[in-house]
Write an enzyme that holds these catalytic residues in place. Structure first.
Site, PDB file in Angstrom:
ATOM      1  N   ASP A  31      -7.199  -1.763   0.078  1.00 24.72           N
ATOM      2  CA  ASP A  31      -6.452  -0.739  -0.655  1.00 24.72           C
ATOM      3  C   ASP A  31      -6.916  -0.604  -2.098  1.00 24.72           C
ATOM      4  O   ASP A  31      -7.696  -1.431  -2.583  1.00 24.72           O
ATOM      5  CB  ASP A  31      -4.937  -1.055  -0.606  1.00 24.72           C
ATOM      6  CG  ASP A  31      -4.640  -2.535  -0.845  1.00 24.72           C
ATOM      7  OD1 ASP A  31      -5.438  -3.207  -1.510  1.00 24.72           O
ATOM      8  OD2 ASP A  31      -3.595  -3.015  -0.359  1.00 24.72           O
TER       9      ASP A  31
ATOM     10  N   ASN B 292       8.008  -8.712   1.058  1.00 29.21           N
ATOM     11  CA  ASN B 292       8.780  -7.870   1.990  1.00 29.21           C
ATOM     12  C   ASN B 292       8.071  -7.716   3.339  1.00 29.21           C
ATOM     13  O   ASN B 292       8.459  -6.883   4.158  1.00 29.21           O
ATOM     14  CB  ASN B 292       9.048  -6.481   1.379  1.00 29.21           C
ATOM     15  CG  ASN B 292       7.766  -5.704   1.102  1.00 29.21           C
ATOM     16  OD1 ASN B 292       6.663  -6.177   1.377  1.00 29.21           O
ATOM     17  ND2 ASN B 292       7.913  -4.507   0.564  1.00 29.21           N
TER      18      ASN B 292
ATOM     19  N   HIS C 292       4.893  -6.762   3.808  1.00 27.60           N
ATOM     20  CA  HIS C 292       3.843  -5.742   3.905  1.00 27.60           C
ATOM     21  C   HIS C 292       2.464  -6.379   4.091  1.00 27.60           C
ATOM     22  O   HIS C 292       2.234  -7.519   3.691  1.00 27.60           O
ATOM     23  CB  HIS C 292       3.871  -4.768   2.716  1.00 27.60           C
ATOM     24  CG  HIS C 292       3.311  -5.288   1.428  1.00 27.60           C
ATOM     25  ND1 HIS C 292       3.660  -4.749   0.213  1.00 27.60           N
ATOM     26  CD2 HIS C 292       2.431  -6.279   1.134  1.00 27.60           C
ATOM     27  CE1 HIS C 292       3.014  -5.382  -0.755  1.00 27.60           C
ATOM     28  NE2 HIS C 292       2.260  -6.310  -0.222  1.00 27.60           N
TER      29      HIS C 292
ATOM     30  N   GLU D 249       4.077  -0.671   3.680  1.00 23.22           N
ATOM     31  CA  GLU D 249       5.409  -1.177   3.362  1.00 23.22           C
ATOM     32  C   GLU D 249       6.314  -1.111   4.601  1.00 23.22           C
ATOM     33  O   GLU D 249       5.985  -0.436   5.582  1.00 23.22           O
ATOM     34  CB  GLU D 249       6.021  -0.323   2.230  1.00 23.22           C
ATOM     35  CG  GLU D 249       5.211  -0.323   0.931  1.00 23.22           C
ATOM     36  CD  GLU D 249       5.376  -1.604   0.102  1.00 23.22           C
ATOM     37  OE1 GLU D 249       5.666  -2.675   0.657  1.00 23.22           O
ATOM     38  OE2 GLU D 249       5.204  -1.500  -1.126  1.00 23.22           O
TER      39      GLU D 249
HETATM   40  P1  PGA Z   1      -0.107 -11.759  -3.642  1.00 22.78           P
HETATM   41  O1  PGA Z   1       0.054 -10.367  -2.881  1.00 22.78           O
HETATM   42  O2  PGA Z   1      -1.301 -12.441  -3.020  1.00 22.78           O
HETATM   43  O3  PGA Z   1      -0.357 -11.385  -5.065  1.00 22.78           O
HETATM   44  O4  PGA Z   1       1.156 -12.525  -3.427  1.00 22.78           O
HETATM   45  C1  PGA Z   1      -0.006 -10.353  -1.506  1.00 22.78           C
HETATM   46  C2  PGA Z   1       0.183  -8.952  -0.986  1.00 22.78           C
HETATM   47  O5  PGA Z   1       0.948  -8.176  -1.577  1.00 22.78           O
HETATM   48  O6  PGA Z   1      -0.422  -8.623   0.035  1.00 22.78           O
END
Ligand code: PGA
Length: 249
Positions: free
Chosen positions: A67, A135, A137, A142
Site C-alpha cells: 500500500d 483492528n 486489518h 479495514e
Molecule cells: P505496525 O502496523 O507494524 O506499525 O504495527 C501493522 C499494520 O498496520 O499492518
C-alpha cells in the site's frame, strides 16, 4: 495456518528474515510482497545484514508493496516509498525498475489502482509479508472490506489513523486514504507470512486464529489461505486460546 510463537521481537525478526532469506537463495527471480509499519523493521534489518554478508542478491527480485498513503508526496519521510528506500532498498542491490509501490502522487487514483492490479495479475507473488492492524486489518483493508476486493482506494479507520499517529506530528497530519492491495490480491499470493509483536495485537491475533472467518476481522481470511505462516511473539500471543495456545507452555 502454521502458527509459530517466539520469545520476543528480536526472535520474530530473525525467524521472518530467515524465511525470506531462504526464498531469496532458492529463487533469485522471485516476486516478493512487502509490508511497511513498525513490525517489519527488524526483518528488513536482518535481510540487510544477510545481504551485506553476501548471502543473496536481489538484482532479479521484483518487489510489490501492499500500500501507499494518498496525499503525501513520495519524498515525504513517512511515505511508504521513503520507508522502503530507507529501511531496505538503499541497502541492497534491487533494481529501481523492479520495485513496485502503488503510486498516489498527483494522479488519477482510480487509474493507478487499475494499473497496480494489472501488475499483480501478471506477477503472482511468491511470498507476501504482512503486518496486522490492532483492528485486524491487513494492508489497509479495514474491517468490512469484502474478501474479493482487488486494489482500491481505502478510507483509513479512525483506529488505524490513531495507531499511525506516532509517525506524524499530529493526528490531523495522518492521511485519510491510501491505495492498497485488496484481500483478493493478498489471497492470490503463493504463500503469506504475517508477523505481529506486542500486547496491542494480542486481541486481534486471537480473533484471527480462533474466531470466525469474517469481514469484521480482515486477517481471519488467512484461515482459508493454503500456505499461511503466522509468527507472533509471546506478548502478541498472550490472549491466545485453543490449540495454538498450547505452544505458550
Ligand atoms: P505496525 O502496523 O507494524 O506499525 O504495527 C501493522 C499494520 O498496520 O499492518
Amino acid at each position: 495456518m502454521n502458527i509459530k510463537i517466539v520469545k520476543d521481537y528480536a526472535e520474530l525478526s530473525n525467524v521472518a528474515g530467515e524465511i525470506i532469506t531462504d526464498l531469496l537463495r532458492e529463487n533469485p527471480y522471485c516476486n516478493l510482497g512487502l509490508a511497511t509499519g513498525g513490525t517489519p523493521l527488524g526483518t528488513y534489518q536482518y535481510l540487510t545484514a544477510r545481504f551485506k554478508a553476501g548471502e543473496f542478491s536481489m538484482r532479479d527480485v521484483r518487489t510489490f508493496n501492499l500500500d501507499e498513503y494518498c496525499g503525501l508526496p513520495r519524498c515525504h519521510p513517512e511515505s511508504y516509498h521513503s520507508f522502503m528506500y530507507s529501511n531496505l532498498f538503499a541497502h541492497v542491490d534491487i533494481r529501481e525498475e523492479n520495485m513496485h509501490i502503488p503510486y498516489t502522487e498527483g494522479c488519477d487514483l482510480q487509474e493507478q489502482c487499475e494499473r497496480y492490479n494489472a501488475l499483480l495479475d501478471s506477477h503472482r507473488i511468491d511470498l507476501q509479508l504482512l503486518g496486522i492492524g490492532s483492528n485486524g486489518h491487513i494492508g489497509f483493508c479495514e474491517p468490512g472490506t469484502p474478501f474479493d476486493r482487488e486494489t482500491f482506494v481505502a478510507q483509513l479507520s479512525e483506529e488505524t489513523r490513531r495507531d499511525n499517529q506516532r509517525f506524524f506530528n499530529s493526528f490531523e497530519e495522518v492521511p485519510r486514504t491510501a491505495i492498497t492491495m485488496g484481500i483478493g490480491n493478498i489471497m492470490q499470493a503463493r504463500r503469506v507470512l504475517l508477523i505481529a509483536s506486542g500486547e496491542a495485537k494480542a486481541e486481534c491475533i486471537n480473533q484471527m486464529i480462533n474466531g470466525p472467518v469474517t469481514e469484521r476481522v480482515p486477517a481471519s481470511v488467512l484461515q482459508n489461505h493454503p500456505d499461511a505462516t503466522i509468527i507472533i511473539d509471546a506478548a502478541a500471543a498472550s490472549r491466545l486460546t485453543g490449540k495454538a495456545a498450547a505452544q505458550l507452555g
